[in-house]
Design a protein around this motif. Structure first.
Motif, PDB file in Angstrom:
ATOM      1  N   ASN A   5       0.835  -1.189   0.000  1.00  0.00           N
ATOM      2  CA  ASN A   5       0.000   0.000   0.000  1.00  0.00           C
ATOM      3  C   ASN A   5       0.878   1.250   0.000  1.00  0.00           C
ATOM      4  O   ASN A   5       1.685   1.446   0.899  1.00  0.00           O
ATOM      5  N   HIS A  10      -0.892   6.485   4.178  1.00  0.00           N
ATOM      6  CA  HIS A  10      -0.046   5.401   4.682  1.00  0.00           C
ATOM      7  C   HIS A  10       1.436   5.785   4.609  1.00  0.00           C
ATOM      8  O   HIS A  10       2.205   5.477   5.515  1.00  0.00           O
ATOM      9  N   PRO A  13       2.048   9.271   7.515  1.00  0.00           N
ATOM     10  CA  PRO A  13       1.067   9.311   8.607  1.00  0.00           C
ATOM     11  C   PRO A  13       1.179  10.560   9.499  1.00  0.00           C
ATOM     12  O   PRO A  13       0.187  10.957  10.111  1.00  0.00           O
TER      13      PRO A  13
END
Length: 82
Positions: A5, A10, A13
């Motif tokens: 991902n 992601h 953060p």
């Protein structure tokens, strides 16, 4: 790793609040982020399904993703300076 991902949230953060704010307030940012997320999903699907795509083609898609991520990150950093 295959299928990893790479969503902006992601990847960064520590900047989720800025990303969320820009996504709701900046039309251009939101458009590029949507394209980035779509491209990331496409790449993950190609990797996970072992789709018939040449190494050069997947490399080009990943290069596009990197360029988009860099542009988005630059906008996030500019927003956080202001």
């Amino acid at each position: 790793m295959l299928g990893e991902n790479h969503s902006l949230r992601h990847e960064f953060p520590d900047h989720i609040d800025t990303i969320t704010s820009l996504n709701s307030c900046d039309e251009h940012f939101a458009k590029i982020l949507k394209q980035y997320d779509s491209l990331d999903k496409q790449i993950r699907n190609l990797e996970l399904k072992d789709s018939p795509i040449s190494d050069a083609e997947i490399h080009d898609l990943k290069q596009q993703r990197v360029e988009m991520k860099d542009a988005l990150y630059h906008q996030v950093m500019l927003a956080e300076k202001n």
